[in-house]
Scaffold this motif. Sequence first.
Motif, PDB file in Angstrom:
ATOM      1  N   VAL A   1       0.833  -1.215   0.000  1.00  6.79           N
ATOM      2  CA  VAL A   1       0.000   0.000   0.000  1.00  6.79           C
ATOM      3  C   VAL A   1       0.863   1.259   0.000  1.00  6.79           C
ATOM      4  O   VAL A   1       0.388   2.348  -0.339  1.00  6.79           O
ATOM      5  N   LEU A   2       2.128   1.109   0.362  1.00  9.97           N
ATOM      6  CA  LEU A   2       3.030   2.274   0.371  1.00  9.97           C
ATOM      7  C   LEU A   2       3.321   2.750  -1.053  1.00  9.97           C
ATOM      8  O   LEU A   2       3.595   3.928  -1.286  1.00  9.97           O
ATOM      9  N   LYS A   3       3.269   1.810  -2.004  1.00 15.45           N
ATOM     10  CA  LYS A   3       3.414   2.206  -3.421  1.00 15.45           C
ATOM     11  C   LYS A   3       2.025   2.584  -3.923  1.00 15.45           C
ATOM     12  O   LYS A   3       1.360   1.810  -4.633  1.00 15.45           O
ATOM     13  N   LYS A   4       1.590   3.753  -3.534  1.00 17.51           N
ATOM     14  CA  LYS A   4       0.186   4.131  -3.682  1.00 17.51           C
ATOM     15  C   LYS A   4      -0.345   4.018  -5.118  1.00 17.51           C
ATOM     16  O   LYS A   4      -1.394   3.432  -5.354  1.00 17.51           O
ATOM     17  N   ASP A   5       0.398   4.592  -6.086  1.00 19.90           N
ATOM     18  CA  ASP A   5      -0.073   4.595  -7.484  1.00 19.90           C
ATOM     19  C   ASP A   5      -0.189   3.175  -8.026  1.00 19.90           C
ATOM     20  O   ASP A   5      -1.188   2.814  -8.667  1.00 19.90           O
ATOM     21  N   LEU A   6       0.855   2.396  -7.763  1.00 20.89           N
ATOM     22  CA  LEU A   6       0.875   1.021  -8.264  1.00 20.89           C
ATOM     23  C   LEU A   6      -0.252   0.203  -7.623  1.00 20.89           C
ATOM     24  O   LEU A   6      -0.951  -0.578  -8.296  1.00 20.89           O
ATOM     25  N   TYR A   7      -0.425   0.418  -6.328  1.00 18.74           N
ATOM     26  CA  TYR A   7      -1.465  -0.293  -5.570  1.00 18.74           C
ATOM     27  C   TYR A   7      -2.855   0.033  -6.144  1.00 18.74           C
ATOM     28  O   TYR A   7      -3.652  -0.861  -6.437  1.00 18.74           O
ATOM     29  N   THR A   8      -3.108   1.326  -6.373  1.00 19.70           N
ATOM     30  CA  THR A   8      -4.416   1.757  -6.902  1.00 19.70           C
ATOM     31  C   THR A   8      -4.643   1.197  -8.300  1.00 19.70           C
ATOM     32  O   THR A   8      -5.738   0.708  -8.622  1.00 19.70           O
ATOM     33  N   GLU A   9      -3.602   1.248  -9.128  1.00 18.20           N
ATOM     34  CA  GLU A   9      -3.728   0.755 -10.505  1.00 18.20           C
ATOM     35  C   GLU A   9      -4.020  -0.746 -10.510  1.00 18.20           C
ATOM     36  O   GLU A   9      -4.862  -1.227 -11.283  1.00 18.20           O
ATOM     37  N   CYS A  10      -3.342  -1.469  -9.637  1.00 19.29           N
ATOM     38  CA  CYS A  10      -3.524  -2.917  -9.558  1.00 19.29           C
ATOM     39  C   CYS A  10      -4.964  -3.266  -9.165  1.00 19.29           C
ATOM     40  O   CYS A  10      -5.589  -4.158  -9.758  1.00 19.29           O
ATOM     41  N   ILE A  11      -5.504  -2.546  -8.206  1.00 19.59           N
ATOM     42  CA  ILE A  11      -6.892  -2.802  -7.767  1.00 19.59           C
ATOM     43  C   ILE A  11      -7.863  -2.524  -8.919  1.00 19.59           C
ATOM     44  O   ILE A  11      -8.792  -3.308  -9.170  1.00 19.59           O
ATOM     45  N   GLU A  12      -7.622  -1.434  -9.623  1.00 22.99           N
ATOM     46  CA  GLU A  12      -8.527  -1.101 -10.733  1.00 22.99           C
ATOM     47  C   GLU A  12      -8.457  -2.161 -11.834  1.00 22.99           C
ATOM     48  O   GLU A  12      -9.478  -2.519 -12.434  1.00 22.99           O
ATOM     49  N   ASN A  13      -7.255  -2.669 -12.091  1.00 20.05           N
ATOM     50  CA  ASN A  13      -7.111  -3.729 -13.109  1.00 20.05           C
ATOM     51  C   ASN A  13      -7.865  -4.991 -12.692  1.00 20.05           C
ATOM     52  O   ASN A  13      -8.551  -5.614 -13.506  1.00 20.05           O
ATOM     53  N   ILE A  14      -7.707  -5.366 -11.427  1.00 19.46           N
ATOM     54  CA  ILE A  14      -8.392  -6.583 -10.949  1.00 19.46           C
ATOM     55  C   ILE A  14      -9.907  -6.371 -10.981  1.00 19.46           C
ATOM     56  O   ILE A  14     -10.660  -7.257 -11.393  1.00 19.46           O
ATOM     57  N   PHE A  15     -10.332  -5.170 -10.597  1.00 24.23           N
ATOM     58  CA  PHE A  15     -11.771  -4.862 -10.604  1.00 24.23           C
ATOM     59  C   PHE A  15     -12.348  -5.015 -12.023  1.00 24.23           C
ATOM     60  O   PHE A  15     -13.409  -5.618 -12.214  1.00 24.23           O
ATOM     61  N   ARG A  16     -11.613  -4.495 -13.017  1.00 17.36           N
ATOM     62  CA  ARG A  16     -12.077  -4.637 -14.410  1.00 17.36           C
ATOM     63  C   ARG A  16     -12.088  -6.109 -14.830  1.00 17.36           C
ATOM     64  O   ARG A  16     -12.975  -6.570 -15.540  1.00 17.36           O
TER      65      ARG A  16
END
Length: 288
Positions: A81-96
Motif C-alpha cells: 500500500v506504500l506504493k500508492k499509485d501502483l497499488y491503486t492501478e492494480c486494484i482497478e485492473n483486478i476490478f475490471r
Amino acid sequence: MLKDSKFSSHLLHLSQLQTINHKTLDEYRDRLKTYEDYLWFGKPDQISAIECSRRGWACKSNDLIECVNCHAQIAAQLPSVLKKDLYTECIENIFRSLVDSHHRYCVWKFMIIPESIVQLTDIFSNETVNTLLKEAEIFLSRIHRITIVGQLQTMFQIEATDFDLLSSSHLNDPHLLSAFKILVFYWKFNNSSLMCDKCCREIHIDMNHLTFDPILSHRAWCPILKNDQWKKRIEQIENILYKTSRNKLSNIKANNDQMEQILPDIISTQNLFHELISSKEYYRSCVQ
Ligand SMILES: [Zn+2]
Ligand SMILES: [Zn+2]
C-alpha cells in the motif's frame, strides 16, 4: 470460433439463470464460503470477497479466484500500500478483470448478484424485533445453555422487562436474551450450526452449552464488522425498546395526571421520583 461454440454449449446461459433464483443465491453463498480470511486477506472493497462472489468468482487458493462457470482465473496479489499509485492501478485492473476475464459467453460477464442481497437492513420496527424474538425462542428450544462472550457482554445491555413492552408472551429467561443477541447480528440457526447470512461463515455448535461471540465470529470482511455496523444495530434495537418504554411511560403519566387532581400530595412525591430516576428505570419499577 468452433472452439468457442463448443465451449459455450457447456456454459450457464442468462435464460437459465433467470429461472433458478433460489439455486443462484445458494450458489452465491457457496462461492462466498470459499473466501477464508487467510486466502483473501486485506482486499479493499472494490475487490472484496462479496464483490467477487457477486460476479461468479470463487476463491481457489491464496490470492487466486476462479469463475465457477467458465473457469477463467484471476491472480490478485497486491503490491504494498506504500506504493500508492501502483497499488491503486492494480486494484482497478483486478476490478475490471472481474467482468473482462470471463469467457465471452459466460453468463457472469453480463450478470451480477443484486446488491440488495448483500446490503444490511436497518431494524426500525417492533415487528422486526418480535420476529427475531420468535426465532430466538425456536433456537432456544434446541439448545440448553448459552453464554455470550466478547464486547456484547458489556455493550448490549437489555433486560427481559424491555421485551415485555412489546409482547407479554416472552418469559423472563436470560438464555432467551442471549439467543436474541446472537440472531440480531445476522446469525441463522440451522440444525447444529450457526451461519452468518452476510459472510456465510458456518460454525458448528455445542448444543448443550454454546459459548459464542456474536461479533468476532464473523469473517474479517463481513459487512457487519465494517464501519461498526454492529454497534448501529445495537442502537437501533435500543431505540425501539426505549421508544416503546417512553410511550408506555406517557400512558402511565396520563393516568397519574388524572390522579393528580384527586391526590396532589401523593403526586408531588411522584414528580420528585420522576426527576430522580431515568425513564427506563422508572418503567421497570412500575412493571416489577
Ligand atoms: Zn465466467
Ligand atoms: Zn458475517
